[in-house]
Design a protein around this motif. Structure first.
Motif, PDB file in Angstrom:
ATOM      1  N   GLN A 126      -7.471   1.647  18.069  1.00  0.00           N
ATOM      2  CA  GLN A 126      -7.773   0.367  18.700  1.00  0.00           C
ATOM      3  C   GLN A 126      -9.266   0.224  18.992  1.00  0.00           C
ATOM      4  OE1 GLN A 126      -4.450   0.674  21.732  1.00  0.00           O
ATOM      5  NE2 GLN A 126      -4.450  -1.532  21.334  1.00  0.00           N
ATOM      6  N   THR A 127      -9.899   1.297  19.393  1.00  0.00           N
ATOM      7  CA  THR A 127     -11.346   1.266  19.638  1.00  0.00           C
ATOM      8  C   THR A 127     -12.091   0.943  18.348  1.00  0.00           C
ATOM      9  OG1 THR A 127     -11.161   2.816  21.471  1.00  0.00           O
ATOM     10  CG2 THR A 127     -13.323   2.640  20.419  1.00  0.00           C
ATOM     11  N   THR A 128     -11.671   1.543  17.262  1.00  0.00           N
ATOM     12  CA  THR A 128     -12.301   1.300  15.959  1.00  0.00           C
ATOM     13  C   THR A 128     -12.122  -0.146  15.528  1.00  0.00           C
ATOM     14  OG1 THR A 128     -11.946   3.593  15.317  1.00  0.00           O
ATOM     15  CG2 THR A 128     -12.332   2.008  13.532  1.00  0.00           C
ATOM     16  N   VAL A 129     -10.900  -0.654  15.622  1.00  0.00           N
ATOM     17  CA  VAL A 129     -10.631  -2.037  15.223  1.00  0.00           C
ATOM     18  C   VAL A 129     -11.414  -3.011  16.098  1.00  0.00           C
ATOM     19  CG1 VAL A 129      -8.843  -3.828  15.120  1.00  0.00           C
ATOM     20  CG2 VAL A 129      -8.393  -1.562  14.180  1.00  0.00           C
ATOM     21  N   SER A 130     -11.441  -2.759  17.375  1.00  0.00           N
ATOM     22  CA  SER A 130     -12.168  -3.632  18.300  1.00  0.00           C
ATOM     23  C   SER A 130     -13.664  -3.652  17.976  1.00  0.00           C
ATOM     24  CB  SER A 130     -11.941  -3.163  19.738  1.00  0.00           C
ATOM     25  OG  SER A 130     -12.619  -3.990  20.639  1.00  0.00           O
ATOM     26  N   ALA A 131     -14.234  -2.479  17.725  1.00  0.00           N
ATOM     27  CA  ALA A 131     -15.666  -2.404  17.390  1.00  0.00           C
ATOM     28  C   ALA A 131     -15.964  -3.124  16.080  1.00  0.00           C
ATOM     29  CB  ALA A 131     -16.104  -0.945  17.312  1.00  0.00           C
ATOM     30  N   LEU A 132     -15.123  -2.926  15.087  1.00  0.00           N
ATOM     31  CA  LEU A 132     -15.340  -3.594  13.796  1.00  0.00           C
ATOM     32  C   LEU A 132     -15.176  -5.102  13.925  1.00  0.00           C
ATOM     33  CD1 LEU A 132     -13.557  -1.101  11.365  1.00  0.00           C
ATOM     34  CD2 LEU A 132     -16.019  -1.472  11.638  1.00  0.00           C
ATOM     35  N   ASP A 133     -14.198  -5.540  14.708  1.00  0.00           N
ATOM     36  CA  ASP A 133     -13.987  -6.964  14.915  1.00  0.00           C
ATOM     37  C   ASP A 133     -15.187  -7.605  15.609  1.00  0.00           C
ATOM     38  OD1 ASP A 133     -12.128  -9.256  14.707  1.00  0.00           O
ATOM     39  OD2 ASP A 133     -12.154  -9.172  16.899  1.00  0.00           O
ATOM     40  N   THR A 134     -15.770  -6.888  16.562  1.00  0.00           N
ATOM     41  CA  THR A 134     -16.948  -7.387  17.270  1.00  0.00           C
ATOM     42  C   THR A 134     -18.166  -7.420  16.352  1.00  0.00           C
ATOM     43  OG1 THR A 134     -16.127  -6.559  19.382  1.00  0.00           O
ATOM     44  CG2 THR A 134     -18.498  -6.936  19.223  1.00  0.00           C
ATOM     45  N   GLN A 135     -18.306  -6.378  15.541  1.00  0.00           N
ATOM     46  CA  GLN A 135     -19.456  -6.254  14.654  1.00  0.00           C
ATOM     47  C   GLN A 135     -19.407  -7.231  13.475  1.00  0.00           C
ATOM     48  OE1 GLN A 135     -19.821  -2.252  13.163  1.00  0.00           O
ATOM     49  NE2 GLN A 135     -21.651  -2.684  11.985  1.00  0.00           N
ATOM     50  N   HIS A 136     -18.207  -7.568  13.031  1.00  0.00           N
ATOM     51  CA  HIS A 136     -18.045  -8.385  11.816  1.00  0.00           C
ATOM     52  C   HIS A 136     -17.164  -9.605  12.094  1.00  0.00           C
ATOM     53  CE1 HIS A 136     -19.849  -5.066   9.621  1.00  0.00           C
ATOM     54  NE2 HIS A 136     -18.917  -4.248  10.078  1.00  0.00           N
ATOM     55  N   VAL A 137     -17.559 -10.415  13.035  1.00  0.00           N
ATOM     56  CA  VAL A 137     -16.790 -11.590  13.439  1.00  0.00           C
ATOM     57  C   VAL A 137     -16.500 -12.482  12.229  1.00  0.00           C
ATOM     58  CG1 VAL A 137     -16.802 -13.675  14.879  1.00  0.00           C
ATOM     59  CG2 VAL A 137     -17.741 -11.535  15.769  1.00  0.00           C
ATOM     60  N   GLY A 138     -15.226 -12.824  12.081  1.00  0.00           N
ATOM     61  CA  GLY A 138     -14.819 -13.745  11.022  1.00  0.00           C
ATOM     62  C   GLY A 138     -14.682 -13.134   9.640  1.00  0.00           C
ATOM     63  N   ARG A 139     -14.946 -11.860   9.505  1.00  0.00           N
ATOM     64  CA  ARG A 139     -14.871 -11.203   8.194  1.00  0.00           C
ATOM     65  C   ARG A 139     -13.494 -10.575   7.994  1.00  0.00           C
ATOM     66  NH1 ARG A 139     -19.820  -9.505   5.874  1.00  0.00           N
ATOM     67  NH2 ARG A 139     -18.509  -9.132   4.047  1.00  0.00           N
ATOM     68  N   THR A 140     -13.079 -10.498   6.752  1.00  0.00           N
ATOM     69  CA  THR A 140     -11.870  -9.757   6.411  1.00  0.00           C
ATOM     70  C   THR A 140     -12.262  -8.301   6.251  1.00  0.00           C
ATOM     71  OG1 THR A 140     -10.869 -11.643   5.291  1.00  0.00           O
ATOM     72  CG2 THR A 140     -10.036  -9.454   4.695  1.00  0.00           C
ATOM     73  N   ILE A 141     -11.543  -7.435   6.950  1.00  0.00           N
ATOM     74  CA  ILE A 141     -11.825  -6.007   6.911  1.00  0.00           C
ATOM     75  C   ILE A 141     -10.563  -5.287   6.461  1.00  0.00           C
ATOM     76  CG2 ILE A 141     -12.515  -3.973   8.240  1.00  0.00           C
ATOM     77  CD1 ILE A 141     -13.817  -5.957  10.252  1.00  0.00           C
ATOM     78  N   LEU A 142     -10.697  -4.458   5.454  1.00  0.00           N
ATOM     79  CA  LEU A 142      -9.591  -3.631   5.001  1.00  0.00           C
ATOM     80  C   LEU A 142      -9.795  -2.229   5.546  1.00  0.00           C
ATOM     81  CD1 LEU A 142      -7.033  -3.334   3.190  1.00  0.00           C
ATOM     82  CD2 LEU A 142      -8.584  -2.488   1.410  1.00  0.00           C
ATOM     83  N   LEU A 143      -8.816  -1.751   6.315  1.00  0.00           N
ATOM     84  CA  LEU A 143      -8.819  -0.385   6.811  1.00  0.00           C
ATOM     85  C   LEU A 143      -7.912   0.423   5.891  1.00  0.00           C
ATOM     86  CD1 LEU A 143      -8.144  -1.061  10.605  1.00  0.00           C
ATOM     87  CD2 LEU A 143     -10.362  -0.876   9.455  1.00  0.00           C
ATOM     88  N   VAL A 144      -8.423   1.509   5.357  1.00  0.00           N
ATOM     89  CA  VAL A 144      -7.601   2.388   4.527  1.00  0.00           C
ATOM     90  C   VAL A 144      -7.423   3.679   5.305  1.00  0.00           C
ATOM     91  CG1 VAL A 144      -7.307   3.503   2.289  1.00  0.00           C
ATOM     92  CG2 VAL A 144      -8.549   1.324   2.435  1.00  0.00           C
ATOM     93  N   SER A 145      -6.178   3.941   5.657  1.00  0.00           N
ATOM     94  CA  SER A 145      -5.904   5.067   6.527  1.00  0.00           C
ATOM     95  C   SER A 145      -4.599   5.740   6.117  1.00  0.00           C
ATOM     96  CB  SER A 145      -5.880   4.580   7.990  1.00  0.00           C
ATOM     97  OG  SER A 145      -5.786   5.651   8.897  1.00  0.00           O
ATOM     98  N   HIS A 146      -3.844   6.210   7.097  1.00  0.00           N
ATOM     99  CA  HIS A 146      -2.682   7.055   6.873  1.00  0.00           C
ATOM    100  C   HIS A 146      -1.482   6.502   7.639  1.00  0.00           C
ATOM    101  CE1 HIS A 146      -5.471  10.046   5.178  1.00  0.00           C
ATOM    102  NE2 HIS A 146      -6.285   9.542   6.091  1.00  0.00           N
ATOM    103  N   GLY A 147      -0.306   6.986   7.274  1.00  0.00           N
ATOM    104  CA  GLY A 147       0.934   6.464   7.827  1.00  0.00           C
ATOM    105  C   GLY A 147       1.018   6.426   9.339  1.00  0.00           C
ATOM    106  N   ASP A 148       0.847   7.569   9.992  1.00  0.00           N
ATOM    107  CA  ASP A 148       0.992   7.585  11.450  1.00  0.00           C
ATOM    108  C   ASP A 148      -0.081   6.755  12.160  1.00  0.00           C
ATOM    109  OD1 ASP A 148       3.307   9.193  11.387  1.00  0.00           O
ATOM    110  OD2 ASP A 148       2.627  10.320  13.135  1.00  0.00           O
ATOM    111  N   PRO A 149      -1.370   6.932  11.853  1.00  0.00           N
ATOM    112  CA  PRO A 149      -2.360   6.113  12.550  1.00  0.00           C
ATOM    113  C   PRO A 149      -2.135   4.605  12.385  1.00  0.00           C
ATOM    114  CG  PRO A 149      -3.447   7.933  11.468  1.00  0.00           C
ATOM    115  CD  PRO A 149      -2.012   7.936  11.001  1.00  0.00           C
ATOM    116  N   LEU A 150      -1.731   4.196  11.181  1.00  0.00           N
ATOM    117  CA  LEU A 150      -1.515   2.767  10.950  1.00  0.00           C
ATOM    118  C   LEU A 150      -0.256   2.260  11.640  1.00  0.00           C
ATOM    119  CD1 LEU A 150      -2.638   2.522   7.229  1.00  0.00           C
ATOM    120  CD2 LEU A 150      -3.804   1.552   9.229  1.00  0.00           C
TER     121      LEU A 150
END
Length: 183
Positions: A126-150
């Motif tokens: 959640q901290t990562t998503v929040s920081a990316l959302d703040t840094q890149h307002v209005g942008r589409t961001i693809l997170l590539v991760s793993h089963g449990d974290p997602l």
């Protein structure tokens, strides 16, 4: 997006130790490469999409395939999107997930066998998503991760009980839209 089918998936092994997860031999299978390309072709992504990925080889390879397919500029690697650490259960058969997930439902703060607590994974995701959302307002961001974290992130963002995250399991190379806007 969850990474494509990997060699650890093929061997039915848990590989969550970062020193092992980044090794090329723990990357994608041919099936995983195909899954990643197909998912990228089917997703509503374009060259303006920002791609952030776990530095584990299976996620990084998936992200690079998506990047090439959609024509994006770069893949940004971050340890924050790494696999949940399964402690003493690392390199064990995937069947031990069931015991961990049962414990997750009872107590999301548990660290049975030195497994990373669900609450800790939820916080870093959640901290990562929040920081990316703040840094890149209005942008589409693809997170590539793993089963449990997602799955933990999905449960947290949808206001569900994070200990029940295993109900939100993603298939290999599955992309789930998670609209996120700072409140």
């Amino acid at each position: 997006m969850r990474h494509g089918h990997s060699r650890p998936n093929q061997k039915e092994l848990i590989i969550s130790d970062p020193t092992l997860g980044v090794l090329p031999e723990n990357g994608l299978t041919e099936l995983g490469q195909t899954q990643a390309a197909e998912a990228a072709n089917e997703a509503p992504l374009d060259a303006d999409c920002l791609i952030y990925s776990s530095d584990f080889s299976r996620a990084h390879e998936t992200a690079e395939i998506v990047r090439k397919t959609i024509g994006a500029d770069a893949v940004h690697l971050t340890a924050a999107l790494r696999e949940r650490y399964f402690g003493d259960l690392d390199k064990q058969h995937k069947s031990v997930y069931d015991t961990v997930w049962q414990n997750d439902q009872i107590d999301p703060t548990h660290t049975y066998k030195n497994v990373e607590a669900v609450t800790a994974v939820a916080e870093r995701m959640q901290t990562t998503v929040s920081a990316l959302d703040t840094q890149h307002v209005g942008r589409t961001i693809l997170l590539v991760s793993h089963g449990d974290p997602l799955s933990i992130l999905q449960a947290a963002l949808w206001g569900e009980t994070i200990g029940s995250h295993s109900f939100y399991h993603l298939r290999n190379a599955q992309i789930v839209s998670l609209p996120f806007t700072q409140q």
